[in-house]
Design a protein around this motif. Structure first.
Motif, PDB file in Angstrom:
ATOM      1  N   PRO A   9       0.827  -1.218   0.000  1.00 26.69           N
ATOM      2  CA  PRO A   9       0.000   0.000   0.000  1.00 26.69           C
ATOM      3  C   PRO A   9       0.848   1.250   0.000  1.00 26.69           C
ATOM      4  O   PRO A   9       1.941   1.285   0.540  1.00 26.69           O
ATOM      5  N   ARG A  10       0.317   2.283  -0.638  1.00 27.55           N
ATOM      6  CA  ARG A  10       1.013   3.557  -0.640  1.00 27.55           C
ATOM      7  C   ARG A  10       0.910   4.203   0.731  1.00 27.55           C
ATOM      8  O   ARG A  10      -0.131   4.118   1.403  1.00 27.55           O
ATOM      9  N   PRO A  11       1.968   4.836   1.190  1.00 23.54           N
ATOM     10  CA  PRO A  11       1.900   5.474   2.503  1.00 23.54           C
ATOM     11  C   PRO A  11       0.868   6.590   2.531  1.00 23.54           C
ATOM     12  O   PRO A  11       0.750   7.363   1.591  1.00 23.54           O
ATOM     13  N   ALA A  12       0.075   6.616   3.604  1.00 24.80           N
ATOM     14  CA  ALA A  12      -0.957   7.642   3.733  1.00 24.80           C
ATOM     15  C   ALA A  12      -0.334   8.979   4.108  1.00 24.80           C
ATOM     16  O   ALA A  12       0.760   9.053   4.646  1.00 24.80           O
ATOM     17  N   ILE A  13      -1.088  10.024   3.783  1.00 27.55           N
ATOM     18  CA  ILE A  13      -0.628  11.368   4.123  1.00 27.55           C
ATOM     19  C   ILE A  13      -0.845  11.600   5.616  1.00 27.55           C
ATOM     20  O   ILE A  13      -1.954  11.439   6.128  1.00 27.55           O
ATOM     21  N   SER A  14       0.195  11.948   6.325  1.00 31.65           N
ATOM     22  CA  SER A  14       0.114  12.210   7.768  1.00 31.65           C
ATOM     23  C   SER A  14      -0.083  13.711   7.982  1.00 31.65           C
ATOM     24  O   SER A  14       0.848  14.491   7.828  1.00 31.65           O
ATOM     25  N   ILE A 141       4.582  11.492  -0.671  1.00 29.71           N
ATOM     26  CA  ILE A 141       5.877  12.085  -0.997  1.00 29.71           C
ATOM     27  C   ILE A 141       5.688  13.412  -1.723  1.00 29.71           C
ATOM     28  O   ILE A 141       6.348  14.416  -1.413  1.00 29.71           O
ATOM     29  N   LEU A 142       4.779  13.439  -2.689  1.00 31.83           N
ATOM     30  CA  LEU A 142       4.550  14.668  -3.449  1.00 31.83           C
ATOM     31  C   LEU A 142       3.996  15.776  -2.557  1.00 31.83           C
ATOM     32  O   LEU A 142       4.386  16.941  -2.696  1.00 31.83           O
ATOM     33  N   SER A 143       3.099  15.414  -1.634  1.00 34.42           N
ATOM     34  CA  SER A 143       2.524  16.424  -0.735  1.00 34.42           C
ATOM     35  C   SER A 143       3.576  16.991   0.197  1.00 34.42           C
ATOM     36  O   SER A 143       3.638  18.206   0.420  1.00 34.42           O
ATOM     37  N   ARG A 144       4.410  16.119   0.749  1.00 41.37           N
ATOM     38  CA  ARG A 144       5.469  16.596   1.644  1.00 41.37           C
ATOM     39  C   ARG A 144       6.468  17.470   0.891  1.00 41.37           C
ATOM     40  O   ARG A 144       6.884  18.526   1.379  1.00 41.37           O
ATOM     41  N   ALA A 145       6.841  17.050  -0.316  1.00 40.39           N
ATOM     42  CA  ALA A 145       7.788  17.833  -1.106  1.00 40.39           C
ATOM     43  C   ALA A 145       7.205  19.200  -1.446  1.00 40.39           C
ATOM     44  O   ALA A 145       7.910  20.221  -1.410  1.00 40.39           O
ATOM     45  N   ALA A 146       5.900  19.240  -1.769  1.00 39.84           N
ATOM     46  CA  ALA A 146       5.258  20.514  -2.086  1.00 39.84           C
ATOM     47  C   ALA A 146       5.242  21.431  -0.871  1.00 39.84           C
ATOM     48  O   ALA A 146       5.517  22.636  -0.973  1.00 39.84           O
ATOM     49  N   LEU A 147       4.921  20.869   0.308  1.00 35.54           N
ATOM     50  CA  LEU A 147       4.893  21.668   1.522  1.00 35.54           C
ATOM     51  C   LEU A 147       6.288  22.187   1.872  1.00 35.54           C
ATOM     52  O   LEU A 147       6.461  23.362   2.221  1.00 35.54           O
ATOM     53  N   TYR A 148       7.297  21.328   1.760  1.00 34.04           N
ATOM     54  CA  TYR A 148       8.659  21.756   2.040  1.00 34.04           C
ATOM     55  C   TYR A 148       9.102  22.845   1.064  1.00 34.04           C
ATOM     56  O   TYR A 148       9.790  23.793   1.443  1.00 34.04           O
ATOM     57  N   THR A 149       8.711  22.703  -0.205  1.00 36.64           N
ATOM     58  CA  THR A 149       9.090  23.691  -1.214  1.00 36.64           C
ATOM     59  C   THR A 149       8.499  25.056  -0.887  1.00 36.64           C
ATOM     60  O   THR A 149       9.186  26.079  -0.944  1.00 36.64           O
ATOM     61  N   VAL A 150       7.207  25.060  -0.542  1.00 40.16           N
ATOM     62  CA  VAL A 150       6.558  26.323  -0.184  1.00 40.16           C
ATOM     63  C   VAL A 150       7.233  26.944   1.037  1.00 40.16           C
ATOM     64  O   VAL A 150       7.462  28.160   1.104  1.00 40.16           O
ATOM     65  N   GLY A 151       7.594  26.090   2.011  1.00 42.74           N
ATOM     66  CA  GLY A 151       8.259  26.604   3.202  1.00 42.74           C
ATOM     67  C   GLY A 151       9.626  27.191   2.901  1.00 42.74           C
ATOM     68  O   GLY A 151       9.965  28.282   3.378  1.00 42.74           O
ATOM     69  N   ILE A 152      10.417  26.477   2.100  1.00 45.05           N
ATOM     70  CA  ILE A 152      11.755  26.957   1.756  1.00 45.05           C
ATOM     71  C   ILE A 152      11.683  28.257   0.964  1.00 45.05           C
ATOM     72  O   ILE A 152      12.351  29.240   1.287  1.00 45.05           O
ATOM     73  N   VAL A 153      10.856  28.255  -0.088  1.00 47.14           N
ATOM     74  CA  VAL A 153      10.775  29.443  -0.946  1.00 47.14           C
ATOM     75  C   VAL A 153      10.156  30.613  -0.195  1.00 47.14           C
ATOM     76  O   VAL A 153      10.607  31.759  -0.319  1.00 47.14           O
ATOM     77  N   GLY A 154       9.127  30.334   0.608  1.00 46.98           N
ATOM     78  CA  GLY A 154       8.498  31.412   1.374  1.00 46.98           C
ATOM     79  C   GLY A 154       9.461  32.058   2.360  1.00 46.98           C
ATOM     80  O   GLY A 154       9.528  33.289   2.451  1.00 46.98           O
ATOM     81  N   SER A 155      10.219  31.234   3.077  1.00 50.22           N
ATOM     82  CA  SER A 155      11.151  31.791   4.062  1.00 50.22           C
ATOM     83  C   SER A 155      12.284  32.549   3.393  1.00 50.22           C
ATOM     84  O   SER A 155      12.652  33.649   3.833  1.00 50.22           O
ATOM     85  N   LEU A 156      12.842  31.977   2.317  1.00 54.96           N
ATOM     86  CA  LEU A 156      13.947  32.661   1.641  1.00 54.96           C
ATOM     87  C   LEU A 156      13.475  33.937   0.942  1.00 54.96           C
ATOM     88  O   LEU A 156      14.206  34.930   0.899  1.00 54.96           O
ATOM     89  N   SER A 157      12.264  33.920   0.395  1.00 50.17           N
ATOM     90  CA  SER A 157      11.720  35.134  -0.223  1.00 50.17           C
ATOM     91  C   SER A 157      11.532  36.225   0.821  1.00 50.17           C
ATOM     92  O   SER A 157      11.797  37.404   0.563  1.00 50.17           O
ATOM     93  N   TYR A 158      11.083  35.827   1.991  1.00 49.17           N
ATOM     94  CA  TYR A 158      10.906  36.806   3.071  1.00 49.17           C
ATOM     95  C   TYR A 158      12.254  37.401   3.480  1.00 49.17           C
ATOM     96  O   TYR A 158      12.376  38.616   3.691  1.00 49.17           O
ATOM     97  N   MET A 265      14.199   8.594  -1.857  1.00 49.72           N
ATOM     98  CA  MET A 265      15.375   7.828  -1.438  1.00 49.72           C
ATOM     99  C   MET A 265      15.281   7.474   0.046  1.00 49.72           C
ATOM    100  O   MET A 265      15.593   6.343   0.440  1.00 49.72           O
ATOM    101  N   GLN A 266      14.854   8.397   0.861  1.00 55.01           N
ATOM    102  CA  GLN A 266      14.693   8.123   2.284  1.00 55.01           C
ATOM    103  C   GLN A 266      13.622   7.070   2.532  1.00 55.01           C
ATOM    104  O   GLN A 266      13.770   6.191   3.388  1.00 55.01           O
ATOM    105  N   ASN A 267      12.529   7.122   1.749  1.00 56.02           N
ATOM    106  CA  ASN A 267      11.454   6.159   1.903  1.00 56.02           C
ATOM    107  C   ASN A 267      11.902   4.759   1.501  1.00 56.02           C
ATOM    108  O   ASN A 267      11.488   3.759   2.122  1.00 56.02           O
ATOM    109  N   ASN A 268      12.749   4.666   0.499  1.00 52.93           N
ATOM    110  CA  ASN A 268      13.240   3.349   0.037  1.00 52.93           C
ATOM    111  C   ASN A 268      14.191   2.706   1.039  1.00 52.93           C
ATOM    112  O   ASN A 268      14.330   1.480   1.068  1.00 52.93           O
ATOM    113  N   ARG A 269      14.863   3.526   1.842  1.00 50.07           N
ATOM    114  CA  ARG A 269      15.795   2.982   2.820  1.00 50.07           C
ATOM    115  C   ARG A 269      15.091   2.394   4.041  1.00 50.07           C
ATOM    116  O   ARG A 269      15.700   1.682   4.824  1.00 50.07           O
ATOM    117  N   LYS A 270      13.805   2.766   4.232  1.00 45.58           N
ATOM    118  CA  LYS A 270      13.091   2.292   5.411  1.00 45.58           C
ATOM    119  C   LYS A 270      12.724   0.816   5.261  1.00 45.58           C
ATOM    120  O   LYS A 270      12.454   0.326   4.196  1.00 45.58           O
TER     121      LYS A 270
END
Length: 270
Positions: A9-14, A141-158, A265-270
């Motif tokens: 099963p695909r990992p659920a969004i936490s 994975i896509l949701s987490r990456a999107a959230l991290y991207t918004v956080g990184i870009v938002g903080s650096l833009s600020y 890559m991190q998910n595959n190592r688990k």
């Protein structure tokens, strides 16, 4: 009796993890602001606020269109055909299409609004075709990456928006040199017979070096927007938020792609 096939099963969004990440990003903004902007600039002028606001509207709109188009291409099977095609052909077509439409946006004056928006839509369609295979990854994975991207870009833009004028504009030369290294490290496995260690080194440069590099581009592009706003206010150049948005959109896409790869890559190592 034949055993039933095992389906992973695909990992659920936490959502709890998402909330913790958002809180961490907010704390990181405060920390980064304190570390990088010990001397902050004066309050943004109305012209700077206006161009920055309009630029982020085009950036957000372009990313939404790109995501929707990429999802549609994935569902229609375009992503499968892209994955099965010759990688050099895909690379060539995506480069020609993306660069061609991007140049169309850059060199079309703001007065020709319809033509400029058509090039902008074409640019986002090219990005969508390139990104559509990412939907093979799990939604978590896509949701987490999107959230991290918004956080990184938002903080650096600020940070870039509140820093002293032109503090990060001198990063242009080193960033261009760095992007050459990252591009060569990404293409090296396709052109050169590298060993396992060589592949690991080039992958690390492409992923982690690229992540740091495009974070630097966010700082640079944010201050470039403010610099252009001042020039436009003085009548030395035309105000063009769509042109400014292209650079930020490419920064976010490149950060997002690398975060998806790192999380996978991190998910595959688990």
């Amino acid at each position: 009796m034949q055993d039933a096939p095992l389906v992973q099963p695909r990992p659920a969004i936490s959502w709890q993890r998402m909330a913790m990440t958002a809180a961490g990003v907010a704390g990181a903004v405060v920390f980064i602001e304190g570390m990088l902007n010990r001397e902050t600039r004066d309050q943004l002028s109305p012209a700077e606020q206006s161009l920055l606001h309009d630029t982020f509207k085009y950036t957000g709109g372009g990313l939404v269109l790109t995501a929707l188009a990429a999802r549609g291409m994935f569902k229609s099977g375009v992503a499968y055909r892209i994955m099965a095609a010759n990688p050099w052909l895909v690379l060539g077509v995506s480069l020609v299409g993306g660069i061609g439409t991007m140049m169309g946006v850059f060199y079309t004056p703001p007065e020709k609004s319809i033509q400029k928006h058509l090039f902008w839509l074409g640019f986002n369609a090219c990005q969508a075709a390139t990104l559509s295979p990412l939907f093979f990854f799990s939604p978590a994975i896509l949701s987490r990456a999107a959230l991290y991207t918004v956080g990184i870009v938002g903080s650096l833009s600020y940070v870039g928006a509140t820093a002293r004028n032109d503090k990060y504009l001198n990063l242009g030369g080193p960033l261009l040199a760095g992007i050459t290294v990252v591009a060569l490290s990404s293409l090296a496995p396709m052109a050169l017979p590298l060993g396992v260690r060589g592949l690991a080194v080039t992958e690390a440069i492409s992923l982690y070096g690229g992540l740091a590099l495009f974070g630097g581009f966010v700082l640079y592009d944010t201050q470039k927007i403010l610099h252009h706003a001042r020039l436009a206010q003085q009548g030395l150049m035309k105000r063009d938020p769509m042109n400014e948005a292209i650079s930020l959109e490419l920064d976010m896409i490149n950060i997002f792609i690398r975060l998806v790869q790192i999380l996978a890559m991190q998910n595959n190592r688990k």
